[in-house]
Design a protein around this motif. Structure first.
Motif, PDB file in Angstrom:
ATOM      1  N   ILE A   1       0.859  -1.186   0.000  1.00  0.00           N
ATOM      2  CA  ILE A   1       0.000   0.000   0.000  1.00  0.00           C
ATOM      3  C   ILE A   1       0.895   1.236   0.000  1.00  0.00           C
ATOM      4  CG2 ILE A   1      -1.597   1.368   1.398  1.00  0.00           C
ATOM      5  CD1 ILE A   1      -3.126  -1.050   2.007  1.00  0.00           C
ATOM      6  N   LEU A   2       0.678   2.110  -0.958  1.00  0.00           N
ATOM      7  CA  LEU A   2       1.504   3.304  -1.094  1.00  0.00           C
ATOM      8  C   LEU A   2       0.981   4.462  -0.255  1.00  0.00           C
ATOM      9  CD1 LEU A   2       2.180   3.342  -4.944  1.00  0.00           C
ATOM     10  CD2 LEU A   2       3.608   2.378  -3.128  1.00  0.00           C
ATOM     11  N   GLU A   3      -0.327   4.692  -0.296  1.00  0.00           N
ATOM     12  CA  GLU A   3      -0.893   5.857   0.381  1.00  0.00           C
ATOM     13  C   GLU A   3      -2.348   5.612   0.757  1.00  0.00           C
ATOM     14  OE1 GLU A   3      -0.697   9.439  -1.870  1.00  0.00           O
ATOM     15  OE2 GLU A   3       1.477   9.461  -1.994  1.00  0.00           O
ATOM     16  N   ILE A   4      -2.801   6.401   1.748  1.00  0.00           N
ATOM     17  CA  ILE A   4      -4.228   6.544   2.029  1.00  0.00           C
ATOM     18  C   ILE A   4      -4.564   7.993   1.691  1.00  0.00           C
ATOM     19  CG2 ILE A   4      -6.063   6.210   3.721  1.00  0.00           C
ATOM     20  CD1 ILE A   4      -4.073   4.771   5.490  1.00  0.00           C
ATOM     21  N   ASN A   5      -5.529   8.202   0.821  1.00  0.00           N
ATOM     22  CA  ASN A   5      -5.858   9.550   0.354  1.00  0.00           C
ATOM     23  C   ASN A   5      -7.126  10.060   1.013  1.00  0.00           C
ATOM     24  OD1 ASN A   5      -3.978  10.201  -2.195  1.00  0.00           O
ATOM     25  ND2 ASN A   5      -4.395   8.017  -2.095  1.00  0.00           N
ATOM     26  N   PHE A   6      -7.030  11.245   1.650  1.00  0.00           N
ATOM     27  CA  PHE A   6      -8.145  11.782   2.424  1.00  0.00           C
ATOM     28  C   PHE A   6      -9.161  12.530   1.579  1.00  0.00           C
ATOM     29  CE2 PHE A   6      -5.061  15.203   2.242  1.00  0.00           C
ATOM     30  CZ  PHE A   6      -5.818  16.333   2.081  1.00  0.00           C
ATOM     31  N   ASN A   7      -8.850  12.811   0.320  1.00  0.00           N
ATOM     32  CA  ASN A   7      -9.787  13.557  -0.528  1.00  0.00           C
ATOM     33  C   ASN A   7      -9.834  12.903  -1.907  1.00  0.00           C
ATOM     34  OD1 ASN A   7      -9.957  16.895  -1.944  1.00  0.00           O
ATOM     35  ND2 ASN A   7     -11.617  15.550  -1.362  1.00  0.00           N
ATOM     36  N   PRO A   8     -10.308  11.642  -1.972  1.00  0.00           N
ATOM     37  CA  PRO A   8     -10.258  10.920  -3.241  1.00  0.00           C
ATOM     38  C   PRO A   8     -11.200  11.525  -4.275  1.00  0.00           C
ATOM     39  CG  PRO A   8     -11.606   9.719  -1.686  1.00  0.00           C
ATOM     40  CD  PRO A   8     -10.985  10.861  -0.923  1.00  0.00           C
ATOM     41  N   VAL A   9     -10.687  11.720  -5.478  1.00  0.00           N
ATOM     42  CA  VAL A   9     -11.532  12.264  -6.544  1.00  0.00           C
ATOM     43  C   VAL A   9     -12.490  11.179  -7.028  1.00  0.00           C
ATOM     44  CG1 VAL A   9      -9.883  14.012  -7.268  1.00  0.00           C
ATOM     45  CG2 VAL A   9      -9.784  11.737  -8.301  1.00  0.00           C
ATOM     46  N   LEU A  10     -13.663  11.609  -7.438  1.00  0.00           N
ATOM     47  CA  LEU A  10     -14.688  10.676  -7.904  1.00  0.00           C
ATOM     48  C   LEU A  10     -14.645  10.479  -9.413  1.00  0.00           C
ATOM     49  CD1 LEU A  10     -17.746  11.963  -5.811  1.00  0.00           C
ATOM     50  CD2 LEU A  10     -15.877  10.450  -5.093  1.00  0.00           C
ATOM     51  N   TYR A  11     -14.168  11.502 -10.117  1.00  0.00           N
ATOM     52  CA  TYR A  11     -14.324  11.495 -11.569  1.00  0.00           C
ATOM     53  C   TYR A  11     -13.498  10.428 -12.277  1.00  0.00           C
ATOM     54  CZ  TYR A  11     -10.020  14.338 -11.674  1.00  0.00           C
ATOM     55  OH  TYR A  11      -8.735  14.812 -11.530  1.00  0.00           O
ATOM     56  N   ILE A  12     -12.397   9.987 -11.666  1.00  0.00           N
ATOM     57  CA  ILE A  12     -11.592   8.957 -12.336  1.00  0.00           C
ATOM     58  C   ILE A  12     -12.341   7.640 -12.417  1.00  0.00           C
ATOM     59  CG2 ILE A  12      -9.389  10.024 -11.743  1.00  0.00           C
ATOM     60  CD1 ILE A  12      -9.046   7.980  -9.535  1.00  0.00           C
ATOM     61  N   HIS A  13     -13.344   7.472 -11.562  1.00  0.00           N
ATOM     62  CA  HIS A  13     -14.166   6.259 -11.588  1.00  0.00           C
ATOM     63  C   HIS A  13     -15.440   6.460 -12.414  1.00  0.00           C
ATOM     64  CE1 HIS A  13     -11.510   4.752  -8.488  1.00  0.00           C
ATOM     65  NE2 HIS A  13     -11.756   5.817  -7.755  1.00  0.00           N
ATOM     66  N   GLU A  14     -15.998   7.661 -12.350  1.00  0.00           N
ATOM     67  CA  GLU A  14     -17.220   7.967 -13.113  1.00  0.00           C
ATOM     68  C   GLU A  14     -16.921   8.118 -14.605  1.00  0.00           C
ATOM     69  OE1 GLU A  14     -20.546   9.312 -12.426  1.00  0.00           O
ATOM     70  OE2 GLU A  14     -20.646   9.079 -10.252  1.00  0.00           O
ATOM     71  N   PHE A  15     -15.759   8.664 -14.923  1.00  0.00           N
ATOM     72  CA  PHE A  15     -15.405   8.934 -16.319  1.00  0.00           C
ATOM     73  C   PHE A  15     -14.015   8.368 -16.633  1.00  0.00           C
ATOM     74  CE2 PHE A  15     -18.163  12.453 -14.892  1.00  0.00           C
ATOM     75  CZ  PHE A  15     -19.224  12.309 -15.783  1.00  0.00           C
ATOM     76  N   PRO A  16     -13.848   7.046 -16.578  1.00  0.00           N
ATOM     77  CA  PRO A  16     -12.532   6.472 -16.843  1.00  0.00           C
ATOM     78  C   PRO A  16     -12.120   6.659 -18.302  1.00  0.00           C
ATOM     79  CG  PRO A  16     -14.169   4.736 -16.755  1.00  0.00           C
ATOM     80  CD  PRO A  16     -14.868   5.999 -16.333  1.00  0.00           C
ATOM     81  N   TYR A  17     -10.823   6.662 -18.525  1.00  0.00           N
ATOM     82  CA  TYR A  17     -10.299   6.737 -19.895  1.00  0.00           C
ATOM     83  C   TYR A  17     -10.771   5.522 -20.687  1.00  0.00           C
ATOM     84  CZ  TYR A  17      -6.839   7.172 -23.671  1.00  0.00           C
ATOM     85  OH  TYR A  17      -6.215   7.292 -24.885  1.00  0.00           O
ATOM     86  N   SER A  18     -10.796   4.376 -20.015  1.00  0.00           N
ATOM     87  CA  SER A  18     -11.366   3.173 -20.629  1.00  0.00           C
ATOM     88  C   SER A  18     -11.979   2.301 -19.538  1.00  0.00           C
ATOM     89  CB  SER A  18     -10.306   2.383 -21.398  1.00  0.00           C
ATOM     90  OG  SER A  18      -9.399   1.772 -20.521  1.00  0.00           O
ATOM     91  N   GLY A  19     -12.967   1.505 -19.911  1.00  0.00           N
ATOM     92  CA  GLY A  19     -13.620   0.631 -18.941  1.00  0.00           C
ATOM     93  C   GLY A  19     -14.984   1.152 -18.529  1.00  0.00           C
ATOM     94  N   LYS A  20     -15.599   0.444 -17.611  1.00  0.00           N
ATOM     95  CA  LYS A  20     -16.973   0.710 -17.192  1.00  0.00           C
ATOM     96  C   LYS A  20     -17.044   1.852 -16.189  1.00  0.00           C
ATOM     97  CE  LYS A  20     -20.935  -1.678 -15.072  1.00  0.00           C
ATOM     98  NZ  LYS A  20     -21.412  -2.972 -14.531  1.00  0.00           N
ATOM     99  N   PRO A  21     -17.910   2.849 -16.431  1.00  0.00           N
ATOM    100  CA  PRO A  21     -18.088   3.922 -15.449  1.00  0.00           C
ATOM    101  C   PRO A  21     -18.705   3.391 -14.154  1.00  0.00           C
ATOM    102  CG  PRO A  21     -19.020   4.532 -17.589  1.00  0.00           C
ATOM    103  CD  PRO A  21     -18.731   3.068 -17.641  1.00  0.00           C
ATOM    104  N   ARG A  22     -18.234   3.908 -13.027  1.00  0.00           N
ATOM    105  CA  ARG A  22     -18.775   3.527 -11.715  1.00  0.00           C
ATOM    106  C   ARG A  22     -19.417   4.755 -11.094  1.00  0.00           C
ATOM    107  NH1 ARG A  22     -18.417  -2.078 -11.955  1.00  0.00           N
ATOM    108  NH2 ARG A  22     -16.666  -2.459 -13.364  1.00  0.00           N
ATOM    109  N   PHE A  23     -20.697   4.664 -10.801  1.00  0.00           N
ATOM    110  CA  PHE A  23     -21.433   5.828 -10.302  1.00  0.00           C
ATOM    111  C   PHE A  23     -21.318   5.890  -8.785  1.00  0.00           C
ATOM    112  CE2 PHE A  23     -23.586   4.529 -14.306  1.00  0.00           C
ATOM    113  CZ  PHE A  23     -23.096   5.574 -15.071  1.00  0.00           C
ATOM    114  N   VAL A  24     -20.385   6.709  -8.329  1.00  0.00           N
ATOM    115  CA  VAL A  24     -20.018   6.700  -6.910  1.00  0.00           C
ATOM    116  C   VAL A  24     -20.580   7.879  -6.113  1.00  0.00           C
ATOM    117  CG1 VAL A  24     -17.943   5.357  -7.365  1.00  0.00           C
ATOM    118  CG2 VAL A  24     -17.810   7.848  -7.438  1.00  0.00           C
ATOM    119  N   GLY A  25     -21.041   8.924  -6.798  1.00  0.00           N
ATOM    120  CA  GLY A  25     -21.579  10.085  -6.087  1.00  0.00           C
ATOM    121  C   GLY A  25     -22.768   9.730  -5.215  1.00  0.00           C
TER     122      GLY A  25
END
Length: 335
Positions: A301-325
């Motif tokens: 494990i490299l890091e724990i991030n306290f303010n993870p962005v949502l958009y990298i999962h909702e709008f991936p460059y490739s692959g299935k979007p994950r609706f996390v909001g």
């Protein structure tokens, strides 16, 4: 992508993760009050239920101390290590003089030099075995210029993955690939960057799904290490990396792999979040065998991030979007 949910109009100046929360809140009939637009600070109201949300993932669910532990890489490594969770072996320093005393110790090792309290990959350097004292010193000075303390730790080979933990579940996982272009045998690296940046999903300032690839001294130095420059013409099909850090904020690509990772990695990510007392966080895991049962020799494990962005999962460059909001709104108790 046809299966993405469009963002609401009138909020284009906000970070895209905040736009996602606003979209999902409006769909539930939740009232949006802009507390501080430049800070992406919202107040959400549904009847008598009121919640403050800053930058989409900062909420009352995580305490200030939890944020501080996640923000400080020394503290987060401590809680992870004490919980028996695999982290890279390393040392921390608070002065150039003390760091340089260990130059010989790290000389034959590939290592990562990084500030203790920065985000978005700022100030992170990867030093190769045999790097000169001058090059090592330069990495250290850059890191110390951004934080009062730094960490030097073992470099672990393999792709980097962001696990988004919300409550007791991993709701999305993406492979974050450093900024790169793919050779076509005729275009220069400069031309390939310009072409890739024409993708309408790429912009600047975290207001779009992806960030434009830059052509700064940082990227140029990465190319020089490969014997290249912006005018070099890579052969057809050859992938050229322009950054060593995999952050989407520096032009990287997000590839959804939620369904590919071994379930035990998800359990490790949840355990890491609980070790820090976090409800909403991003866990960065590096592994050369993410589809297989975790082996301490091939992941950390490299890091724990306290303010993870949502958009990298909702709008991936490739692959299935994950609706996390919506999942954050669920955690906050909204109907």
């Amino acid at each position: 992508m046809a299966d993405t949910k469009p963002l609401p109009l009138g909020y284009e100046d906000l970070e895209i993760s905040t736009q996602i929360i606003i979209r999902d809140a409006l769909a539930r009939g939740i009232q949006i009050e802009m507390v501080d637009r430049k800070e992406n600070f919202l107040r959400l109201k549904q009847g008598n239920h009121i919640e403050f949300v800053k930058e989409a993932s900062k909420t009352r669910l995580d305490s200030l101390m939890t944020y501080l532990v996640m923000e400080n890489k020394i503290a987060s490594k401590l809680v992870l290590d004490e919980a028996g969770i695999r982290v890279p072996v390393g040392r921390n320093y608070s002065s150039l003089e003390d760091t340089l005393k260990d130059y010989e110790f790290f000389l034959d090792k590939k290592k990562v030099i990084k500030p203790v309290t920065t985000n978005f990959g700022l100030g992170i350097g990867i030093s190769n075995p045999g790097d000169s004292l001058e090059k090592f010193t330069n990495f250290v000075q850059i890191a110390l210029g951004l934080s009062s303390s730094i960490i030097i730790e073992e470099f672990i080979e393999g792709p980097e993955y962001r696990f988004l933990v919300l409550g007791d579940a991993v709701v999305a996982v993406c492979n974050r690939v450093p900024a790169n272009v793919l050779g076509d045998g005729k275009s220069s690296i400069r031309q390939l960057i310009v072409k890739k940046n024409e993708d309408p999903r790429r912009g600047e300032g975290h207001k779009t799904a992806l960030e434009k690839i830059q052509m700064s001294e940082v990227e140029l130095n990465i190319l020089k290490d490969q014997g290249l420059d912006f005018d070099s013409i890579p052969e057809f099909g050859k992938q050229i990396f322009l950054r060593k850090n995999s952050n989407i904020s520096t032009g990287g690509d997000s590839l959804d792999v939620t369904e590919l990772v071994h379930p035990e990695f998800k359990s490790i990510a949840i355990a890491a979040a609980k070790a820090a007392g976090a409800v909403i966080c991003g866990i960065d895991i590096i592994s050369s065998k993410i589809e297989s049962k975790p082996d301490p020799k091939t992941y950390a494990i490299l890091e724990i991030n306290f303010n993870p962005v949502l958009y990298i999962h909702e709008f991936p460059y490739s692959g299935k979007p994950r609706f996390v909001g919506d999942k954050i709104l669920d955690l906050l108790g909204f109907n």
